[in-house]
Motif scaffolding. Sequence first.
Motif, short mmCIF file in Angstrom:
data_model
loop_
_atom_site.label_atom_id
_atom_site.label_comp_id
_atom_site.label_asym_id
_atom_site.label_seq_id
_atom_site.Cartn_x
_atom_site.Cartn_y
_atom_site.Cartn_z
N GLN A 291 0.80 -1.23 0.00
CA GLN A 291 0.00 0.00 0.00
C GLN A 291 0.83 1.28 0.00
OE1 GLN A 291 -3.13 0.03 2.93
NE2 GLN A 291 -3.13 2.27 3.04
N ARG B 275 1.66 2.15 -3.32
CA ARG B 275 0.48 2.29 -4.19
C ARG B 275 0.52 1.28 -5.33
NH1 ARG B 275 -0.23 8.67 -5.22
NH2 ARG B 275 -2.28 7.95 -5.97
N PRO C 17 -0.97 -1.87 -6.98
CA PRO C 17 -2.21 -2.65 -6.94
C PRO C 17 -1.93 -4.14 -6.83
CG PRO C 17 -1.80 -1.89 -9.16
CD PRO C 17 -0.75 -1.23 -8.30
N THR D 123 -5.63 -0.41 -2.46
CA THR D 123 -5.02 -0.90 -3.70
C THR D 123 -5.36 -2.37 -3.97
OG1 THR D 123 -2.98 -1.55 -2.54
CG2 THR D 123 -3.10 0.70 -3.43
N TRP E 35 0.38 3.50 -9.29
CA TRP E 35 -0.92 4.12 -9.03
C TRP E 35 -1.62 4.54 -10.31
CZ3 TRP E 35 -1.57 9.11 -10.70
CH2 TRP E 35 -0.42 9.89 -10.92
N GLN F 136 -3.25 1.50 -11.53
CA GLN F 136 -4.44 1.21 -10.72
C GLN F 136 -5.65 1.98 -11.24
OE1 GLN F 136 -4.07 1.51 -6.48
NE2 GLN F 136 -6.28 1.62 -6.16
#
Length: 838
Positions: free
Chosen positions: A171, A174, A176, A195, A427, A430
């Motif tokens: 996490q 970030r 996923p 995530t 991220w 994601q």
Amino acid sequence: MTLLALYPLLYSVLTITYNPLSSFTFPPPSAAKVCMLQNSFQPGFVAKGDYIIGGIFPIHYNQEMPDLNSTYRPLPVKCNGFDPRAFRWAQTMRLAVEEINQSTDLLPNHTLGYKIFDSCAYPLTGQRAALAVLNGLNEANSPMCSGASRLLAVIGESGSALSMVLSRILQPFRIPMISYFSSCACLSDRRKFPTFFRVIPSDDYQVKAIAQLLVRFNWTWVGVVRGDREYGRSAVEGLLRELKGTKVCVAYQAIIPLLYNHQKTLQIIQVMRSSSAKVVVLFSSEGEMKPFLRDYMMQNITGIQWVASEAWVTASVFTGSEYYPYLGGTIGFGIRKGHISRLSDYLQTINPHTYTNDLMFPPCSGQESLLEQHSAYMNTSSPRVAYNVYKAVYAIAHSLHNLLLCQPGSGPFQNNSCAQINNIQPWQLQYYLQEVTFNIGGEEVNFDLKGDSVPYYDIINWQRGTSGNTEFVNVGLFDGTKSAGEELVIQEDRIMWVPVSVCSASCHPGSRKAVRLREPVCCFDCVPCDSGKISNQTNSIECTFCPEDFWSNKDRTACIPKKVEFLTYDALGIALTVTSVVGACLTIAVFTVFFCHRNTAIVRVNNSELSYFILFALTLCFLCALVFIGEPTSWSCMLRHTAFSITFSLCFSCILGKTLVVLAAFTATRPGDNIMKWLGPKQQRVIIFSSTLVQVVICTAWLIDAPPFPSRNTQYERSKIILECSVGSSLAFWCVLGYIGLQACLCFILAFLARKLPGNFNEAKFITFSMLIFCAVWLAFIPAYISSPGKYADAVESFAILASSFGLLFCMFAPKCYIILLKPEKNTKQHLMGKENK
């Protein structure tokens, strides 16, 4: 130094802090500034590529605890219990990456690489895998403290507890993570796991499906067993929440220890053996279940209906014939199966000689038959978890493909920018992962705002195959996208072995459930409904009253019209009718005798006119009894009481006149007394008329003010409707009876005074006897009338009328008829006056 650059150092520190395998002495302060890798955790499979994704699988069941001596570098992680099923999942990931890299439509001119680690189904080892996957393709050759690996996403993990650990570690970066088998509902919390994604439905849907299944088969008394991990805890909490408000009760809850304990397992098995619950819901991974099941089979317990969670319902490790006597008939919800065309051929290309230094492979020569030695590895007929791995890899590939298609100036990021192809941030991937929608094998794959996928399950039933092994037969489905009550579709005729599991047998119609004190609501007694109440459904909570004009049948299952009761022409009614007619005929016969012998002494001496009046009144009295037979109506109710009261009053008026004449005749001692002139025929008629008129006036007032009327008595006996005549005015009723009683008493007194007057035939004696009989009958009538129910009250009143009428007829006229018909020689004036010659 950036956070990413510090990560290798963070990894070594976390290893020291959390992993007992890496315990060693901290370096001196002067060496703390030197970035040094203290230990390594090598991946099982590695492939280079433009973009790297990680994979973490429980290829072994558990980890062997090392020696915690801190004087030497710990040995590499050693795991036991090779899991061919999880190994197949890892190979599926490799196959999916190879297919994507060979595709000309998906990620053209770009390749995916991977690093696949074994978590050994142990949280700390999974943590080490997560930290290791963040470093380069090879930790030993990675430049230290220069930055993290170009890792974009992670495929993993199997267990929910492991996924929670991995997601928290990933996490901060970030990155996923897409799980293929973690179904705990707790992972849907976007605040804790922002995530996290998964291609398996949340347990919120699974426990809902299991609850509906229990209700569907009326399994109201079940046991619940779970593993001691977050998956089991969360699933049981969800199941108990879903069962609230249903008829299903949990007989017991048991926990399989995280560190397996034989004694505790035997305690759980003993609870299962002694419980009356024949259905057991089990939330556990196959790794936790395997040692538990071994002890369960040793105890030789059968007859249990297992309800399996998706974690083990399709575990091919339990398909052997030795498991069937204990697990046969198991039913549960399995992950939706798919089709991976190349998987079977690809699995057969794996050769241990290619990976001579890879500890993931079990010891073998390479010549064994995979189908015989590792059937779980080669079971590709209906891939479920492997298909989830396959979808997860393609979800990342499609998201990355969409990211690479971004046009500058129309991107989703700041100032409508796109991601830099050479520096894609996790991220950014994601964002596209959250929005991705693609079709694979005819199935649409996407994620909701919580990162969950479409809630869809196959309903699996374990049945014996032709070879003796267990086969997973699809007997229905659960589609969470449908409206409430329509999600579950089951082909019950295809299900094998569905036993009964209840704490108490169902209460049949005609009874109600009575919950036992301090026991669950599923444990109850069946209490028959009271009279006048029914229950027409199984397991009724209460019995309902029948409407006023209805009553419960013998079985208390239906309301039937109440039996209407009144004095009808049944055996009793016919007997009273015959008696009434006979009495009237006898009276008429006496009248005929008297009329034919009207000139004889006994008729003339006893005042033939009054005798005729009395016989006429007695005839009416006998016929009055007929009015009490039949269904009460307004006219019959008014006629009943008024007719018999007036006729009896007429009768007693005549008797009173006769008594007065007898008393006057025999008390006139002097020749010149004129007492008889006051009791001549005219005076006698006035006495009769005036005495009867009083009763007529009372009856008239009664009929005008509050006449008798038919009524339906439902209070005396609730099971029937008694049709009776209400007197209307109780005061008028008792006045009528009181006046008749007064006349009877007056006749009795006068006759009693004249009983010893001279003469061979003193009529006063017979009047006295008749009055005694009348009073006795009617004094007995009053309590009998009050206490008699329904038609018997009318029968008592009819009987009283007939009995008193017969008493008057026989006492007053039988002796006279005897002399007239049988002793005519005594029918002379001299004999009657006692002056015949001696």
